[in-house]
Design a protein around this motif. Structure first.
Motif, PDB file in Angstrom:
ATOM      1  N   ARG A 108       0.816  -1.215   0.000  1.00 10.18           N
ATOM      2  CA  ARG A 108       0.000   0.000   0.000  1.00 10.18           C
ATOM      3  C   ARG A 108       0.848   1.263   0.000  1.00 10.18           C
ATOM      4  O   ARG A 108       0.668   2.159  -0.829  1.00 10.18           O
ATOM      5  N   GLU A 109       1.788   1.344   0.923  1.00 14.03           N
ATOM      6  CA  GLU A 109       2.508   2.605   1.130  1.00 14.03           C
ATOM      7  C   GLU A 109       3.685   2.797   0.179  1.00 14.03           C
ATOM      8  O   GLU A 109       4.022   3.923  -0.161  1.00 14.03           O
ATOM      9  N   LEU A 110       4.328   1.726  -0.211  1.00 14.10           N
ATOM     10  CA  LEU A 110       5.500   1.863  -1.076  1.00 14.10           C
ATOM     11  C   LEU A 110       5.200   1.551  -2.536  1.00 14.10           C
ATOM     12  O   LEU A 110       5.899   2.012  -3.430  1.00 14.10           O
ATOM     13  N   HIS A 111       4.156   0.711  -2.790  1.00 12.49           N
ATOM     14  CA  HIS A 111       3.850   0.352  -4.179  1.00 12.49           C
ATOM     15  C   HIS A 111       2.509   0.899  -4.646  1.00 12.49           C
ATOM     16  O   HIS A 111       2.161   0.746  -5.816  1.00 12.49           O
ATOM     17  N   GLY A 112       1.739   1.498  -3.737  1.00  7.54           N
ATOM     18  CA  GLY A 112       0.532   2.206  -4.132  1.00  7.54           C
ATOM     19  C   GLY A 112      -0.618   1.344  -4.613  1.00  7.54           C
ATOM     20  O   GLY A 112      -1.488   1.841  -5.340  1.00  7.54           O
ATOM     21  N   LEU A 113      -0.671   0.074  -4.229  1.00  5.96           N
ATOM     22  CA  LEU A 113      -1.776  -0.779  -4.659  1.00  5.96           C
ATOM     23  C   LEU A 113      -3.056  -0.401  -3.909  1.00  5.96           C
ATOM     24  O   LEU A 113      -3.021   0.028  -2.756  1.00  5.96           O
ATOM     25  N   HIS A 114      -4.190  -0.587  -4.577  1.00  9.25           N
ATOM     26  CA  HIS A 114      -5.485  -0.358  -3.932  1.00  9.25           C
ATOM     27  C   HIS A 114      -5.801  -1.543  -3.012  1.00  9.25           C
ATOM     28  O   HIS A 114      -5.239  -2.625  -3.133  1.00  9.25           O
ATOM     29  N   TYR A 115      -6.778  -1.309  -2.118  1.00 14.12           N
ATOM     30  CA  TYR A 115      -7.142  -2.369  -1.174  1.00 14.12           C
ATOM     31  C   TYR A 115      -7.573  -3.643  -1.906  1.00 14.12           C
ATOM     32  O   TYR A 115      -7.218  -4.757  -1.498  1.00 14.12           O
ATOM     33  N   GLU A 116      -8.348  -3.475  -2.960  1.00 12.46           N
ATOM     34  CA  GLU A 116      -8.816  -4.644  -3.711  1.00 12.46           C
ATOM     35  C   GLU A 116      -7.644  -5.418  -4.309  1.00 12.46           C
ATOM     36  O   GLU A 116      -7.626  -6.657  -4.289  1.00 12.46           O
ATOM     37  N   GLU A 117      -6.667  -4.696  -4.840  1.00 12.19           N
ATOM     38  CA  GLU A 117      -5.501  -5.361  -5.430  1.00 12.19           C
ATOM     39  C   GLU A 117      -4.697  -6.082  -4.361  1.00 12.19           C
ATOM     40  O   GLU A 117      -4.222  -7.205  -4.570  1.00 12.19           O
ATOM     41  N   ILE A 118      -4.523  -5.438  -3.207  1.00 11.07           N
ATOM     42  CA  ILE A 118      -3.773  -6.077  -2.129  1.00 11.07           C
ATOM     43  C   ILE A 118      -4.482  -7.352  -1.682  1.00 11.07           C
ATOM     44  O   ILE A 118      -3.846  -8.391  -1.449  1.00 11.07           O
ATOM     45  N   ALA A 119      -5.811  -7.276  -1.568  1.00  9.54           N
ATOM     46  CA  ALA A 119      -6.570  -8.461  -1.161  1.00  9.54           C
ATOM     47  C   ALA A 119      -6.358  -9.598  -2.144  1.00  9.54           C
ATOM     48  O   ALA A 119      -6.208 -10.766  -1.745  1.00  9.54           O
ATOM     49  N   HIS A 120      -6.323  -9.269  -3.430  1.00 10.70           N
ATOM     50  CA  HIS A 120      -6.087 -10.308  -4.436  1.00 10.70           C
ATOM     51  C   HIS A 120      -4.666 -10.865  -4.314  1.00 10.70           C
ATOM     52  O   HIS A 120      -4.458 -12.077  -4.408  1.00 10.70           O
ATOM     53  N   VAL A 121      -3.717  -9.984  -4.096  1.00 10.49           N
ATOM     54  CA  VAL A 121      -2.316 -10.420  -4.017  1.00 10.49           C
ATOM     55  C   VAL A 121      -2.097 -11.357  -2.834  1.00 10.49           C
ATOM     56  O   VAL A 121      -1.438 -12.402  -2.961  1.00 10.49           O
ATOM     57  N   VAL A 122      -2.631 -11.002  -1.678  1.00 16.34           N
ATOM     58  CA  VAL A 122      -2.360 -11.803  -0.481  1.00 16.34           C
ATOM     59  C   VAL A 122      -3.414 -12.878  -0.255  1.00 16.34           C
ATOM     60  O   VAL A 122      -3.309 -13.658   0.694  1.00 16.34           O
ATOM     61  N   GLY A 123      -4.441 -12.927  -1.122  1.00 14.73           N
ATOM     62  CA  GLY A 123      -5.427 -13.985  -1.031  1.00 14.73           C
ATOM     63  C   GLY A 123      -6.351 -13.874   0.165  1.00 14.73           C
ATOM     64  O   GLY A 123      -6.631 -14.873   0.830  1.00 14.73           O
ATOM     65  N   THR A 124      -6.812 -12.664   0.437  1.00 18.42           N
ATOM     66  CA  THR A 124      -7.729 -12.478   1.552  1.00 18.42           C
ATOM     67  C   THR A 124      -8.767 -11.433   1.176  1.00 18.42           C
ATOM     68  O   THR A 124      -8.861 -11.028   0.020  1.00 18.42           O
ATOM     69  N   SER A 125      -9.561 -10.989   2.144  1.00 14.34           N
ATOM     70  CA  SER A 125     -10.621 -10.024   1.851  1.00 14.34           C
ATOM     71  C   SER A 125     -10.111  -8.590   2.035  1.00 14.34           C
ATOM     72  O   SER A 125      -9.091  -8.357   2.715  1.00 14.34           O
ATOM     73  N   GLU A 126     -10.835  -7.629   1.443  1.00 21.09           N
ATOM     74  CA  GLU A 126     -10.468  -6.229   1.638  1.00 21.09           C
ATOM     75  C   GLU A 126     -10.567  -5.846   3.109  1.00 21.09           C
ATOM     76  O   GLU A 126      -9.757  -5.057   3.603  1.00 21.09           O
ATOM     77  N   GLN A 127     -11.550  -6.405   3.802  1.00 21.79           N
ATOM     78  CA  GLN A 127     -11.709  -6.087   5.214  1.00 21.79           C
ATOM     79  C   GLN A 127     -10.481  -6.531   6.010  1.00 21.79           C
ATOM     80  O   GLN A 127      -9.997  -5.802   6.889  1.00 21.79           O
ATOM     81  N   THR A 128      -9.967  -7.710   5.687  1.00 20.52           N
ATOM     82  CA  THR A 128      -8.768  -8.189   6.372  1.00 20.52           C
ATOM     83  C   THR A 128      -7.571  -7.304   6.053  1.00 20.52           C
ATOM     84  O   THR A 128      -6.752  -7.003   6.926  1.00 20.52           O
ATOM     85  N   VAL A 129      -7.485  -6.885   4.791  1.00 20.95           N
ATOM     86  CA  VAL A 129      -6.387  -5.989   4.397  1.00 20.95           C
ATOM     87  C   VAL A 129      -6.453  -4.696   5.198  1.00 20.95           C
ATOM     88  O   VAL A 129      -5.433  -4.200   5.702  1.00 20.95           O
ATOM     89  N   ARG A 130      -7.648  -4.129   5.299  1.00 19.83           N
ATOM     90  CA  ARG A 130      -7.800  -2.876   6.054  1.00 19.83           C
ATOM     91  C   ARG A 130      -7.393  -3.078   7.515  1.00 19.83           C
ATOM     92  O   ARG A 130      -6.752  -2.213   8.116  1.00 19.83           O
ATOM     93  N   GLY A 131      -7.756  -4.229   8.083  1.00 23.19           N
ATOM     94  CA  GLY A 131      -7.372  -4.509   9.462  1.00 23.19           C
ATOM     95  C   GLY A 131      -5.861  -4.629   9.625  1.00 23.19           C
ATOM     96  O   GLY A 131      -5.282  -4.115  10.587  1.00 23.19           O
ATOM     97  N   ARG A 132      -5.223  -5.308   8.678  1.00 21.91           N
ATOM     98  CA  ARG A 132      -3.768  -5.465   8.755  1.00 21.91           C
ATOM     99  C   ARG A 132      -3.066  -4.119   8.579  1.00 21.91           C
ATOM    100  O   ARG A 132      -2.067  -3.836   9.257  1.00 21.91           O
TER     101      ARG A 132
END
Length: 214
Positions: free
Chosen positions: A174-198
């Motif tokens: 998020r902070e260094l590569h600028g991915l959106h929450y949805e993209e991060i969720a896809h990358v790490v294989g989890t939900s957007e809600q989990t990404v936001r929590g992390r």
């Protein structure tokens, strides 16, 4: 119909993202060269065994992926090995690639999983140079101010190293590569809600660690 059995990608792929040299005449005469195609078209060609198309994808995405792996693993050599292995894996798994996601996001996922697997088996110290350099000090900056900025950068690097890998991955993406929450969720294989929590826990931990520097 083309043969779907692809040979192994030659070792030593170029991750520098340097543009491949191309004669000027070819640029004008052939608009359908791999370098003119978007990622989706290149991935289709590569899935049919076109090594040149895949080489363009490697050059196009290799630099960012090495930077991601370096942020996660802590050193350039391990990062290049991880990305090399990831591209070899991608080459063999291209028939599995689903074009609903971008090729870049798919590669982020492969590289991230490769790095997390490495971190689980071999915790790696994070050297100070994997955190972005602070803004260059003005020429008039005093040595104490420069030393303080360097110390703050070192403190941030230590705090980042102490984050759990799954928190560090989300923060880096998020902070260094600028991915959106949805993209991060896809990358790490989890939900957007989990990404936001992390991300929340990562930011809170880093803010707490950096409190003395405010």
């Amino acid at each position: 119909m083309r043969n779907r059995t692809r040979p192994p990608l030659p070792h030593g792929a170029d991750f520098s993202l340097r543009p491949a040299p191309q004669p000027i005449a070819d640029v004008a005469a052939d608009r359908d060269t791999p370098g003119d195609l978007d990622d989706s078209a290149l991935a289709v060609r590569a899935s049919e065994g076109d090594e040149e198309a895949f080489a363009v994808l490697v050059r196009r995405h290799g630099g960012r992926l090495v930077a991601l792996a370096q942020h996660l693993l802590g050193n350039r050599a391990d990062a290049e090995d991880a990305v090399q292995d990831s591209f070899l894996s991608a080459w063999r798994r291209l028939p599995e690639f689903r074009h609903g996601a971008s090729f870049g996001t798919w590669m982020y996922r492969i590289v991230t999983n490769r790095c997390l697997n490495t971190l689980r088996h071999r915790p790696c110290p994070l050297p100070l140079d994997v955190v972005p350099e602070p803004a260059a000090a003005d020429a008039d900056s005093s040595p104490p101010l420069v030393a303080e900025a360097d110390a703050a950068t070192a403190a941030l690097a230590r705090a980042l190293m102490e984050l759990r890998p799954e928190l560090r991955v989300c923060w880096v993406l998020r902070e260094l590569h600028g991915l959106h929450y949805e993209e991060i969720a896809h990358v790490v294989g989890t939900s957007e809600q989990t990404v936001r929590g992390r991300l929340f826990r990562a930011r809170r931990a880093l803010m707490e660690a950096m409190r003395p520097w405010r």
